[in-house]
Motif scaffolding. Structure first.
Motif, PDB file in Angstrom:
ATOM      1  N   LEU A  20      45.778  40.588  23.575  1.00 18.37           N
ATOM      2  CA  LEU A  20      45.273  39.299  24.047  1.00 18.37           C
ATOM      3  C   LEU A  20      45.052  38.349  22.868  1.00 18.37           C
ATOM      4  CD1 LEU A  20      44.107  37.383  26.208  1.00 18.37           C
ATOM      5  CD2 LEU A  20      41.908  38.522  25.852  1.00 18.37           C
ATOM      6  N   LEU A  21      44.405  38.840  21.841  1.00 21.46           N
ATOM      7  CA  LEU A  21      44.160  38.004  20.654  1.00 21.46           C
ATOM      8  C   LEU A  21      45.473  37.634  19.969  1.00 21.46           C
ATOM      9  CD1 LEU A  21      40.989  39.772  19.201  1.00 21.46           C
ATOM     10  CD2 LEU A  21      41.096  37.657  20.552  1.00 21.46           C
ATOM     11  N   GLY A  22      46.418  38.560  19.940  1.00 25.52           N
ATOM     12  CA  GLY A  22      47.731  38.277  19.362  1.00 25.52           C
ATOM     13  C   GLY A  22      48.467  37.197  20.137  1.00 25.52           C
ATOM     14  N   ARG A  23      48.381  37.250  21.458  1.00 23.17           N
ATOM     15  CA  ARG A  23      49.029  36.229  22.293  1.00 23.17           C
ATOM     16  C   ARG A  23      48.375  34.873  22.086  1.00 23.17           C
ATOM     17  NH1 ARG A  23      47.677  34.542  27.283  1.00 23.17           N
ATOM     18  NH2 ARG A  23      46.462  36.386  27.751  1.00 23.17           N
ATOM     19  N   LEU A  24      47.054  34.840  22.054  1.00 24.53           N
ATOM     20  CA  LEU A  24      46.348  33.580  21.851  1.00 24.53           C
ATOM     21  C   LEU A  24      46.617  33.009  20.459  1.00 24.53           C
ATOM     22  CD1 LEU A  24      42.952  34.391  23.603  1.00 24.53           C
ATOM     23  CD2 LEU A  24      44.917  33.116  24.533  1.00 24.53           C
ATOM     24  N   ALA A  25      46.662  33.870  19.451  1.00 25.99           N
ATOM     25  CA  ALA A  25      46.953  33.407  18.087  1.00 25.99           C
ATOM     26  C   ALA A  25      48.373  32.848  17.997  1.00 25.99           C
ATOM     27  CB  ALA A  25      46.759  34.549  17.083  1.00 25.99           C
ATOM     28  N   LEU A  26      49.331  33.542  18.601  1.00 26.48           N
ATOM     29  CA  LEU A  26      50.713  33.051  18.576  1.00 26.48           C
ATOM     30  C   LEU A  26      50.815  31.722  19.318  1.00 26.48           C
ATOM     31  CD1 LEU A  26      53.627  33.459  17.723  1.00 26.48           C
ATOM     32  CD2 LEU A  26      53.964  34.850  19.793  1.00 26.48           C
ATOM     33  N   GLY A  27      50.106  31.601  20.432  1.00 24.99           N
ATOM     34  CA  GLY A  27      50.095  30.336  21.164  1.00 24.99           C
ATOM     35  C   GLY A  27      49.536  29.207  20.321  1.00 24.99           C
ATOM     36  N   ALA A  28      48.455  29.477  19.590  1.00 27.56           N
ATOM     37  CA  ALA A  28      47.859  28.458  18.724  1.00 27.56           C
ATOM     38  C   ALA A  28      48.803  28.081  17.586  1.00 27.56           C
ATOM     39  CB  ALA A  28      46.518  28.960  18.176  1.00 27.56           C
ATOM     40  N   VAL A  29      49.473  29.069  17.007  1.00 29.98           N
ATOM     41  CA  VAL A  29      50.423  28.806  15.924  1.00 29.98           C
ATOM     42  C   VAL A  29      51.569  27.923  16.430  1.00 29.98           C
ATOM     43  CG1 VAL A  29      52.187  29.906  14.466  1.00 29.98           C
ATOM     44  CG2 VAL A  29      49.868  30.836  14.544  1.00 29.98           C
ATOM     45  N   LEU A  30      52.109  28.249  17.599  1.00 33.29           N
ATOM     46  CA  LEU A  30      53.193  27.447  18.152  1.00 33.29           C
ATOM     47  C   LEU A  30      52.731  26.032  18.493  1.00 33.29           C
ATOM     48  CD1 LEU A  30      55.087  30.006  20.388  1.00 33.29           C
ATOM     49  CD2 LEU A  30      56.052  28.665  18.535  1.00 33.29           C
ATOM     50  N   LEU A  31      51.543  25.921  19.034  1.00 32.81           N
ATOM     51  CA  LEU A  31      51.004  24.595  19.369  1.00 32.81           C
ATOM     52  C   LEU A  31      50.853  23.747  18.114  1.00 32.81           C
ATOM     53  CD1 LEU A  31      50.035  22.977  21.820  1.00 32.81           C
ATOM     54  CD2 LEU A  31      47.770  23.945  21.458  1.00 32.81           C
ATOM     55  N   LEU A  32      50.287  24.309  17.068  1.00 35.75           N
ATOM     56  CA  LEU A  32      50.131  23.576  15.806  1.00 35.75           C
ATOM     57  C   LEU A  32      51.496  23.238  15.196  1.00 35.75           C
ATOM     58  CD1 LEU A  32      48.393  22.404  13.539  1.00 35.75           C
ATOM     59  CD2 LEU A  32      48.389  24.672  12.498  1.00 35.75           C
ATOM     60  N   HIS A  37      55.684  19.189  14.057  1.00 38.73           N
ATOM     61  CA  HIS A  37      57.056  18.686  14.196  1.00 38.73           C
ATOM     62  C   HIS A  37      57.055  17.192  14.520  1.00 38.73           C
ATOM     63  CE1 HIS A  37      58.738  22.743  14.428  1.00 38.73           C
ATOM     64  NE2 HIS A  37      59.947  22.232  14.570  1.00 38.73           N
ATOM     65  N   LEU A  38      56.106  16.786  15.328  1.00 39.48           N
ATOM     66  CA  LEU A  38      56.087  15.406  15.815  1.00 39.48           C
ATOM     67  C   LEU A  38      55.284  14.472  14.929  1.00 39.48           C
ATOM     68  CD1 LEU A  38      55.532  16.167  19.612  1.00 39.48           C
ATOM     69  CD2 LEU A  38      57.687  15.924  18.373  1.00 39.48           C
ATOM     70  N   THR A  39      54.565  15.032  13.947  1.00 37.76           N
ATOM     71  CA  THR A  39      53.675  14.183  13.143  1.00 37.76           C
ATOM     72  C   THR A  39      53.884  14.421  11.649  1.00 37.76           C
ATOM     73  OG1 THR A  39      51.893  15.820  13.393  1.00 37.76           O
ATOM     74  CG2 THR A  39      51.939  14.000  14.989  1.00 37.76           C
ATOM     75  N   PHE A  40      52.989  15.145  11.022  1.00 47.11           N
ATOM     76  CA  PHE A  40      52.897  15.200   9.564  1.00 47.11           C
ATOM     77  C   PHE A  40      53.980  16.016   8.861  1.00 47.11           C
ATOM     78  CE2 PHE A  40      50.021  18.333  11.362  1.00 47.11           C
ATOM     79  CZ  PHE A  40      50.266  19.479  10.639  1.00 47.11           C
ATOM     80  N   ASN A  41      54.731  16.874   9.543  1.00 46.25           N
ATOM     81  CA  ASN A  41      55.797  17.657   8.901  1.00 46.25           C
ATOM     82  C   ASN A  41      57.184  17.287   9.407  1.00 46.25           C
ATOM     83  OD1 ASN A  41      54.507  19.270   7.003  1.00 46.25           O
ATOM     84  ND2 ASN A  41      53.931  20.806   8.527  1.00 46.25           N
ATOM     85  N   ARG A  42      57.291  16.148  10.026  1.00 47.84           N
ATOM     86  CA  ARG A  42      58.554  15.766  10.662  1.00 47.84           C
ATOM     87  C   ARG A  42      59.726  15.733   9.681  1.00 47.84           C
ATOM     88  NH1 ARG A  42      58.402  11.444  15.405  1.00 47.84           N
ATOM     89  NH2 ARG A  42      60.598  11.374  15.956  1.00 47.84           N
ATOM     90  N   VAL A  62      62.252  16.683  17.206  1.00 46.56           N
ATOM     91  CA  VAL A  62      61.392  16.268  18.321  1.00 46.56           C
ATOM     92  C   VAL A  62      61.518  17.256  19.481  1.00 46.56           C
ATOM     93  CG1 VAL A  62      61.062  14.489  20.098  1.00 46.56           C
ATOM     94  CG2 VAL A  62      61.321  13.827  17.696  1.00 46.56           C
ATOM     95  N   LEU A  63      62.748  17.613  19.849  1.00 46.99           N
ATOM     96  CA  LEU A  63      62.945  18.548  20.960  1.00 46.99           C
ATOM     97  C   LEU A  63      62.360  19.923  20.666  1.00 46.99           C
ATOM     98  CD1 LEU A  63      66.575  17.605  22.077  1.00 46.99           C
ATOM     99  CD2 LEU A  63      64.409  16.991  23.186  1.00 46.99           C
ATOM    100  N   SER A  64      62.560  20.404  19.446  1.00 45.35           N
ATOM    101  CA  SER A  64      61.999  21.723  19.118  1.00 45.35           C
ATOM    102  C   SER A  64      60.477  21.653  19.047  1.00 45.35           C
ATOM    103  CB  SER A  64      62.603  22.270  17.820  1.00 45.35           C
ATOM    104  OG  SER A  64      62.339  21.419  16.734  1.00 45.35           O
ATOM    105  N   GLY A  65      59.941  20.525  18.609  1.00 40.48           N
ATOM    106  CA  GLY A  65      58.489  20.358  18.599  1.00 40.48           C
ATOM    107  C   GLY A  65      57.910  20.372  20.008  1.00 40.48           C
ATOM    108  N   ILE A  66      58.571  19.675  20.911  1.00 38.44           N
ATOM    109  CA  ILE A  66      58.125  19.680  22.313  1.00 38.44           C
ATOM    110  C   ILE A  66      58.218  21.095  22.875  1.00 38.44           C
ATOM    111  CG2 ILE A  66      58.721  18.880  24.640  1.00 38.44           C
ATOM    112  CD1 ILE A  66      59.560  16.188  23.276  1.00 38.44           C
ATOM    113  N   SER A 110      62.398  22.984   1.376  1.00 39.32           N
ATOM    114  CA  SER A 110      61.537  22.385   2.387  1.00 39.32           C
ATOM    115  C   SER A 110      60.342  23.298   2.578  1.00 39.32           C
ATOM    116  CB  SER A 110      62.308  22.220   3.700  1.00 39.32           C
ATOM    117  OG  SER A 110      61.544  21.507   4.637  1.00 39.32           O
ATOM    118  N   PHE A 111      59.193  22.727   2.841  1.00 35.51           N
ATOM    119  CA  PHE A 111      57.952  23.479   3.035  1.00 35.51           C
ATOM    120  C   PHE A 111      57.581  24.326   1.821  1.00 35.51           C
ATOM    121  CE2 PHE A 111      59.178  23.003   7.565  1.00 35.51           C
ATOM    122  CZ  PHE A 111      58.071  22.300   7.977  1.00 35.51           C
ATOM    123  N   GLY A 112      57.957  23.901   0.658  1.00 36.29           N
ATOM    124  CA  GLY A 112      57.649  24.664  -0.539  1.00 36.29           C
ATOM    125  C   GLY A 112      58.552  25.865  -0.740  1.00 36.29           C
TER     126      GLY A 112
END
Length: 155
Positions: A20-32, A37-42, A62-66, A110-112
């Protein structure tokens, strides 16, 4: 500690707290990641779009960010559909893997990630993301259970 939970149309399964925690963490990582993708790392994400992709790099970002926002939100909220969502997330990670390979092959910074070693390490982690999605959502176990439940002649 386990939690009963259903897997969409599938029979109820047992959920562990680490999954459960792994699923929630992965969801948060994908959301961030999707928001970034759409803002500061575009621009950084645009640099990672392979030249052979027949679409504008910004459109791909943009599509991959969405997609990441939708998938992250699904992991966080669609508990009953975690198994099919897990498969879609795993397939998404497979689908973006050629971009990571391209970044390594073309030595794109890219991304260091400015060395073959750092880009190679990133490549090694992409399959782990696939496994994380399948493990945290019980998708792999659900598939194995369905295969095992089939008669031997249908396997």
């Amino acid at each position: 500690m386990t939690f009963p939970e259903t897997g969409g149309a599938a029979a109820p399964t047992r959920r562990s707290l680490p999954r459960l925690l792994g699923r929630l963490a992965l969801g948060a990582v994908l959301l961030l990641a999707g928001i970034s993708h759409l803002t500061f790392n575009r621009e950084a994400f645009q640099a990672q779009v392979p030249a052979w992709v027949p679409l504008d790099a910004d459109l791909v970002v943009v599509l991959s960010g969405i997609a990441e926002i939708v998938l992250g939100t699904a992991l966080l909220t669609l508990h009953r559909w975690r198994v099919p969502v897990g498969w879609v997330v795993a397939l998404f990670f497979v689908a973006i893997f050629p971009g990571n390979i391209s970044q390594f092959v073309t030595a794109t910074d890219s991304f260091g990630l400015n060395s073959d070693v750092s880009r190679g390490i990133r490549l090694a982690f992409q399959p782990l993301l696939v496994l994380w999605a399948l493990w945290a959502t019980d998708a792999w176990r659900a598939w194995r259970s369905r295969v095992a439940a089939r008669p031997p002649s249908q396997r």
